[in-house]
Design a protein around this motif. Structure first.
Motif, short mmCIF file in Angstrom:
data_model
loop_
_atom_site.label_atom_id
_atom_site.label_comp_id
_atom_site.label_asym_id
_atom_site.label_seq_id
_atom_site.Cartn_x
_atom_site.Cartn_y
_atom_site.Cartn_z
N VAL A 45 0.87 -1.29 -0.16
CA VAL A 45 0.30 -0.03 0.31
C VAL A 45 0.88 1.21 0.16
CG1 VAL A 45 -1.77 1.38 1.07
CG2 VAL A 45 -1.98 -1.52 1.42
N ASP A 46 0.77 2.71 -1.31
CA ASP A 46 0.89 3.36 -0.96
C ASP A 46 0.56 4.39 0.00
OD1 ASP A 46 3.75 2.64 -2.16
OD2 ASP A 46 2.23 3.57 -4.24
N LEU A 47 0.99 5.13 0.73
CA LEU A 47 0.34 6.16 1.96
C LEU A 47 0.55 8.01 1.80
CD1 LEU A 47 2.07 4.26 4.73
CD2 LEU A 47 -0.36 3.31 3.91
N ILE A 48 -0.20 8.36 1.88
CA ILE A 48 -0.01 9.61 2.02
C ILE A 48 -0.70 10.18 3.80
CG2 ILE A 48 -0.91 11.94 1.52
CD1 ILE A 48 -0.81 11.28 -1.71
N CYS A 49 0.27 10.74 4.62
CA CYS A 49 0.27 10.52 5.79
C CYS A 49 0.56 11.80 6.74
CB CYS A 49 0.49 9.33 6.69
SG CYS A 49 0.44 7.44 6.53
N THR A 50 -0.67 12.81 7.89
CA THR A 50 -0.10 13.72 8.00
C THR A 50 -0.45 13.68 9.60
OG1 THR A 50 -2.38 15.05 7.65
CG2 THR A 50 -1.21 15.06 6.17
N ALA A 51 0.40 14.65 9.65
CA ALA A 51 0.39 14.70 11.51
C ALA A 51 -1.32 15.43 11.70
CB ALA A 51 1.54 15.34 12.15
N ALA A 52 -1.47 16.24 12.37
CA ALA A 52 -2.83 16.98 13.23
C ALA A 52 -2.46 18.19 12.55
CB ALA A 52 -2.98 16.95 14.84
N ALA A 53 -3.49 18.81 12.29
CA ALA A 53 -3.17 20.32 11.90
C ALA A 53 -3.80 20.76 13.18
CB ALA A 53 -4.27 20.38 10.83
N ASN A 54 -3.26 22.37 13.10
CA ASN A 54 -3.42 22.91 14.21
C ASN A 54 -4.30 24.01 13.68
OD1 ASN A 54 -1.92 24.82 12.27
ND2 ASN A 54 0.14 25.39 13.32
N VAL A 55 -5.34 24.07 12.55
CA VAL A 55 -6.06 24.87 11.89
C VAL A 55 -7.39 23.91 11.39
CG1 VAL A 55 -4.91 26.63 11.35
CG2 VAL A 55 -6.15 24.73 9.36
N PRO A 56 -9.06 24.28 11.94
CA PRO A 56 -9.36 23.10 11.78
C PRO A 56 -9.88 22.79 10.29
CG PRO A 56 -10.42 25.66 12.39
CD PRO A 56 -9.39 25.98 12.12
N SER A 57 -9.94 21.82 10.65
CA SER A 57 -9.40 20.56 9.19
C SER A 57 -10.45 20.61 7.58
CB SER A 57 -9.85 19.28 9.22
OG SER A 57 -10.67 18.92 9.87
N GLU A 58 -11.72 21.69 7.99
CA GLU A 58 -11.78 22.42 6.63
C GLU A 58 -11.40 23.71 5.83
OE1 GLU A 58 -15.10 22.59 9.83
OE2 GLU A 58 -13.59 21.50 9.59
N HIS A 59 -10.59 24.14 6.77
CA HIS A 59 -9.70 25.18 6.20
C HIS A 59 -9.04 24.24 5.44
CE1 HIS A 59 -11.33 28.08 9.17
NE2 HIS A 59 -12.18 28.00 8.39
N ILE A 60 -8.28 23.35 5.23
CA ILE A 60 -7.43 22.67 4.50
C ILE A 60 -8.01 22.09 3.45
CG2 ILE A 60 -5.41 21.06 5.17
CD1 ILE A 60 -4.30 22.20 7.29
N LEU A 61 -9.24 21.21 3.49
CA LEU A 61 -9.71 20.47 3.03
C LEU A 61 -10.24 21.01 2.60
CD1 LEU A 61 -10.09 17.05 5.01
CD2 LEU A 61 -8.29 17.62 3.87
N GLY A 62 -11.35 22.05 2.38
CA GLY A 62 -11.82 22.42 1.31
C GLY A 62 -11.44 23.80 0.27
N ARG A 63 -9.94 23.15 -0.12
CA ARG A 63 -9.21 24.97 -0.51
C ARG A 63 -8.99 23.66 -1.57
NH1 ARG A 63 -3.71 26.54 2.82
NH2 ARG A 63 -3.48 27.72 0.62
N ASP A 64 -8.47 24.74 -3.10
CA ASP A 64 -8.51 23.91 -3.91
C ASP A 64 -6.80 22.68 -3.81
OD1 ASP A 64 -10.05 25.08 -5.43
OD2 ASP A 64 -8.96 26.84 -6.09
#
Length: 211
Positions: free
Chosen positions: A78-97
């Motif tokens: 399996v290939d993985l893309i893993c991140t640490a916890a964000a220090n801002v609300p996640s929708e502020h990151i996932l909602g971007r282009d």
């Protein structure tokens, strides 16, 4: 692209998404598992890899090469893309282009993309991720409050997103039959509301799987 979510936190999303990714990779399909649970990410720990910065990985993808993001798990393939916890609300990151562009690039590289999404109770992130996915699976632990599960499904329905399957975590077949899981699933298998590319399709009765 398959998004794996749940009504609340700690209900087995990472277990289910990791097992699904391992099983698919074992068949020879090019599979990548993306940890989009930026509130409480757990994929990196599950596979023993170093997590990346969430904002740099998803928020500014145009400045990052795919090779710099992907980690490969040799034993599973399996290939993985893993991140640490964000220090801002996640929708502020996932909602971007950037997140949408990343998924578009992954579609060109992999046969299947599994997303370990956030819980529905953690704001709008789960809806944002599922809106970019082809299928959404809702993980329901044994003993979960049916009202909580219903509320989660209704949130998707209101957003015009189909919940394509339920995975009942930590439950035996006997438990599923005794607690009438299949009738409960059937009650929530109507067509999605408007606003999604699949809204004109009726939803197949989601599967109930004991893990």
């Amino acid at each position: 692209v398959i998004s794996v979510t749940s009504a609340g936190a700690g209900e087995g999303k990472t277990l289910v998404s990791s097992c699904l990714a391992r099983s698919l990779a074992a068949t020879g399909l090019r599979t990548v598992l993306v940890d989009a649970n930026l509130t409480n990410p757990a994929v990196a720990e599950e596979f023993g890899v170093e997590p990346l910065d969430a904002a740099e990985t998803f928020g500014s993808y145009e400045n990052v090469r795919l090779d710099d993001l992907v980690r490969h798990d040799g034993p599973s393939g399996v290939d993985l893309i893993c991140t640490a916890a964000a220090n801002v609300p996640s929708e502020h990151i996932l909602g971007r282009d950037g997140f949408a562009r990343l998924l578009s690039t992954l579609r060109q590289t992999y046969d299947l993309i599994i997303i370990d999404s956030t819980a529905v109770s953690n704001g709008s992130s789960a809806l944002l991720v599922s809106a970019l996915s082809d299928r959404t699976i809702l993980v329901v632990p044994e003993g979960a409050d049916p009202a909580s599960t219903s509320r989660a499904i209704r949130k998707f329905e209101t957003a015009g997103i189909a919940v394509d399957g339920l995975v009942v975590n930590c439950a035996s077949r006997t438990t599923l039959e005794r607690r009438n899981v299949v009738p409960f699933v059937a009650d929530h298998s109507g067509p999605a509301t408007e606003g999604r590319k699949r809204v004109d399709m009726s939803i197949d009765t989601p599967s109930a799987v004991g893990m």
